[in-house]
Enzyme design. Structure first.
Site, PDB file in Angstrom:
ATOM      1  N   ASP A   1       0.867  -1.161   0.000  1.00  0.00           N
ATOM      2  CA  ASP A   1       0.000   0.000   0.000  1.00  0.00           C
ATOM      3  C   ASP A   1       0.913   1.221   0.000  1.00  0.00           C
ATOM      4  O   ASP A   1       2.103   1.121   0.326  1.00  0.00           O
ATOM      5  CB  ASP A   1      -0.884  -0.023   1.254  1.00  0.00           C
ATOM      6  CG  ASP A   1      -1.681   1.254   1.420  1.00  0.00           C
ATOM      7  OD1 ASP A   1      -2.387   1.639   0.483  1.00  0.00           O
ATOM      8  OD2 ASP A   1      -1.565   1.867   2.490  1.00  0.00           O
TER       9      ASP A   1
ATOM     10  N   ASP B   1      -0.081   4.971   1.104  1.00  0.00           N
ATOM     11  CA  ASP B   1      -0.270   5.926   2.194  1.00  0.00           C
ATOM     12  C   ASP B   1      -0.449   5.208   3.527  1.00  0.00           C
ATOM     13  O   ASP B   1      -1.357   4.397   3.692  1.00  0.00           O
ATOM     14  CB  ASP B   1      -1.479   6.811   1.902  1.00  0.00           C
ATOM     15  CG  ASP B   1      -1.326   7.538   0.579  1.00  0.00           C
ATOM     16  OD1 ASP B   1      -0.231   8.064   0.338  1.00  0.00           O
ATOM     17  OD2 ASP B   1      -2.285   7.553  -0.213  1.00  0.00           O
TER      18      ASP B   1
END
Length: 231
Positions: A12, A14
């Site tokens: 991922d 953020d």
């Protein structure tokens, strides 16, 4: 704990590659200021819809901005922004987010180079826009480490659906069970589990260990600890 043999690591963005609060709080405050156009009541309504504390410049852990897409954020505030901003709202959010200053939790280039040196294929699956993701990775000097970068607008259903993750595995030519999904939210981990991947949680987002542990094979303080657990 050592994980099963892996051939790829899917990150991922953020809250994982970049510390969420340090990277996004300033952007969110600026967005609210811009969209409210000096109207304090409008600013407060926007902040409440996005679950953002303007005084503290901090997200509530339940904020839909944390794991959601920019389209979802736009839908939440569309009725609250001035009429002349409605048509270009999504574009404004995407373009402004691409300029946000990302703050990594650890030095990223040596970490990612070390993982690649082990023969691992690296990728990014983010609910941010694909162009924003590329902009942030380039600005951080790490874009070259990733074989595939997928966003919510890359043609897959966003997380927590597994589609983006399965898309990465297919592009990499690897079985999903040989891929680790690394993320900071339950969206990441639910997607990883549904895709049949190894699920690794990190605590550089807004969720704590208690929230993530039930969905993770392993919980780490940050991605800097990954090399210690990958065989």
């Amino acid at each position: 704990m050592h994980l099963p043999p892996l051939r790829a690591v899917l990150f991922d963005k953020d809250g994982t590659l970049f510390d969420f609060a340090a990277s996004w709080a300033g952007w969110m405050g600026a967005v609210i200021d811009t969209l409210s156009e000096g109207d304090l009541a409008r600013a407060e309504a926007l902040a409440q819809a996005l679950r953002f504390d303007r005084a503290a410049q901090a997200f509530d852990p339940s904020s839909p901005v944390i794991a959601g897409t920019l389209d979802e954020s736009a839908a939440l505030i569309r009725a609250l922004v001035p009429a002349h901003r409605v048509a270009g709202l999504e574009r404004y959010l995407i373009e402004s987010s691409a300029k946000a200053q990302m703050v990594p939790p650890v030095p990223l280039d040596p970490l990612l180079a070390g993982l690649r040196a082990r023969g691992l294929v690296l990728g990014v699956a983010t609910n941010d826009a694909q162009d924003s993701a590329h902009a942030h990775l380039h600005a951080a000097g790490i874009a070259g480490h990733f074989a595939h970068v997928l966003g919510f607008d890359s043609g897959y259903t966003p997380k927590p659906a597994p589609d983006m993750l399965l898309g990465f595995a297919a592009r990499a030519g690897l079985p999903p069970e040989s891929v680790a999904m690394v993320g900071d939210s339950t969206h990441d981990l639910l997607a990883g589990r549904a895709a049949g991947m190894v699920c690794i949680a990190v605590l550089t987002g807004m969720a704590d260990e208690a929230a993530l542990a039930p969905y993770a094979d392993l919980v780490l303080p940050d991605i800097g600890h990954l090399p210690d657990h990958i065989a």
